[in-house]
Scaffold this active site. Sequence first.
Site, mmCIF file in Angstrom:
data_model
loop_
_atom_site.group_PDB
_atom_site.id
_atom_site.type_symbol
_atom_site.label_atom_id
_atom_site.label_comp_id
_atom_site.label_asym_id
_atom_site.label_seq_id
_atom_site.Cartn_x
_atom_site.Cartn_y
_atom_site.Cartn_z
ATOM 1 N N ASP A 1 7.549 4.654 2.981
ATOM 2 C CA ASP A 1 6.795 5.242 4.097
ATOM 3 C C ASP A 1 6.735 4.387 5.361
ATOM 4 O OD1 ASP A 1 5.185 3.150 3.347
ATOM 5 O OD2 ASP A 1 3.654 4.397 2.399
ATOM 6 N N GLU B 1 10.507 6.897 -4.125
ATOM 7 C CA GLU B 1 9.040 6.848 -4.013
ATOM 8 C C GLU B 1 8.558 8.000 -3.123
ATOM 9 O OE1 GLU B 1 6.123 3.861 -2.111
ATOM 10 O OE2 GLU B 1 6.602 2.928 -4.020
ATOM 11 N N GLU C 1 1.798 5.484 7.984
ATOM 12 C CA GLU C 1 2.605 5.703 6.771
ATOM 13 C C GLU C 1 2.517 7.129 6.230
ATOM 14 O OE1 GLU C 1 0.742 3.021 7.343
ATOM 15 O OE2 GLU C 1 2.141 1.333 7.213
ATOM 16 N N HIS D 1 -3.276 -6.292 5.053
ATOM 17 C CA HIS D 1 -2.442 -6.200 6.253
ATOM 18 C C HIS D 1 -2.490 -4.861 6.967
ATOM 19 C CE1 HIS D 1 0.204 -4.456 3.167
ATOM 20 N NE2 HIS D 1 0.733 -3.772 4.149
ATOM 21 N N ARG E 1 -2.667 -1.611 9.107
ATOM 22 C CA ARG E 1 -2.928 -1.399 10.529
ATOM 23 C C ARG E 1 -4.319 -0.823 10.791
ATOM 24 N NH1 ARG E 1 1.210 -1.302 14.458
ATOM 25 N NH2 ARG E 1 2.501 -2.098 12.772
ATOM 26 N N HIS F 1 -0.428 -12.515 5.536
ATOM 27 C CA HIS F 1 0.709 -11.812 6.149
ATOM 28 C C HIS F 1 1.095 -12.489 7.470
ATOM 29 C CE1 HIS F 1 2.999 -8.446 7.863
ATOM 30 N NE2 HIS F 1 2.935 -7.825 6.697
#
Length: 381
Positions: A97, A119, A133, A209, A211, A242
Site C-alpha cells: 500500500d 498482500e 495507504e 512512523h 504519517r 525511523h
Amino acid sequence: MTIKVFTVFGVRPEAVKMAPVIAELSRRPEFAVVTCVTGQHRQMLDQVLKLFHIQPRYDLNIMRDRQDLPATFSRALTGLDDIFRADRPDIVLVHGDTLTTFAGSFAAFLNQVPVGHVEAGLRTHNKYLPFPEEMNRKLTGSLADVHFAPTNACRANLLREGVQEESIYVTGNTVIDALRTTVSEAYEFHNPILREMSFTGRVLVVEVHRRENWGEPMRQMSLAITDILGKFPDCRVIFPVHLNPVVRDVVYPLLSGQDRITLLDPLDTDDFHNLMARSHLVLTDSGGLQEEAPSLGVPVLVMRNNTERPEAVETGTVKLVGTEREGIVAVAIELLANKTSYQAMAKAVNPYGDGKASVRVAEGLLHNFGMTTIRPEEWKY
Ligand code: UD1
C-alpha cells in the site's frame, strides 16, 4: 513459455515481504524475474536487498530528504513508465500500500501490462486512516488483474468491491515466509548494543512512523512510554527510530538520555526480527509488526484507532490501544502487572500464514497464466 515478471517495490517492509516471492519465482524455470526498485527508501531498503541477496536490474533512486507525497509519486510513476516502455513485462507484481505500490500499478496500467497485487484486500474502510495507504491499496486493487490476498477476510473485502473470485488467491502473508529465514535461537546481533545485552529483564520494543501520527499523537506515545517505565523498574525499552526526520524531531527530545530507554537507528531486518523474538511486548503503529509479532508469540499493542489487520485482534494477540497517553498506559499496566492477562495474549496463534505464501503466489501466477489447471491449495484463516 517464460513469464517475465517485474517485481516493483521501494520501502523496507515491501522489500522484506517481496524477498521470499523473488526467491521462489527465481527457483522456477517458468519465470524470468526482473527486480525494479524505486528507492523510495534508500538506506532502509538497501539493507534488506543485501540481507536477501537481491540485485535490482533497475533502481530509480527517488528518495529525497523529507520527501512529499506528490513529488515522490510522480518520480516513481514517470520512472517506472520509462522502464515498462523500454523493457516490457508480462506482469508487474506490486506489494501492499505504499506510493511505490500505486505508482507501479498505475504505470503498468498505462502501458496495458497486467498487475499482480501481493498482500491484496486489506482495508480499514476509512479513506484517511492510514493515510495515504488505504487509498493506495484500494486504487491498486482496482487496477490489479490478479490478487494475492493474505487471509479470507481480505478476500471478502475484495469480493465486496466486485473483484472476480477467480482472480483472487488466498496465500497467507509472505512476511511469515521471511521470518522463517531470519529468526533463530543462536542468532548473533550485528548491532553492538544488542550483542552486549543480556535480555534478563522485560524488554519492550517500540516502533512508530505513521504519517497520521506525526506531531501530537507521537508525543502522546512517547510520554506513555516514560509513564510505563516509571511503573515497572524491571522493564526497559528498545526503540529503533525511523530515519524520517519528522519522527526523529518528536522522539529524540522526549526520550533520549532517559534511564532504561535505548534509542537506536533503524536495525537490520534480521536484528529486528530477532529482537522482537526475545522481547516481552511490542508497542507500535506499524502494520507489518502486527503480523510478525503474533507468529513469535509476542503480544502487540497497536497505537492506532483502527487496523486493516483485524485477524490478530480476533485471535487475541493484538490489542488496539489508540493514540492517547492515558489509554496506552492503562492497557500496558494491565498486561505488565497481570500474568493471566499477559498469558492470554502471548499465545503464538498465527492467522497470517504457514511460511508457504510465496509458493502459493508462484502457483497462482502459473494458474492465472494458464500454465496449470490446478489452483494452489489456499491458506485457511
Ligand atoms: C513509507 C510508506 C508507509 C510504510 C513505510 C515503512 C508511503 C506513503 N508510506 O512511509 O506505508 O509503512 O514507508 O517505513 O509510501 N528516510 C531516510 N532513509 C531511509 C528511509 C526514509 O532518510 O532509508 C527519510 C527521508 O527523509 C524520507 C522520509 O524518511 O523523506 C520519509 O520516507 P517516506 O517514504 O516518505 O515515508 P515513510 O514514512 O517511510
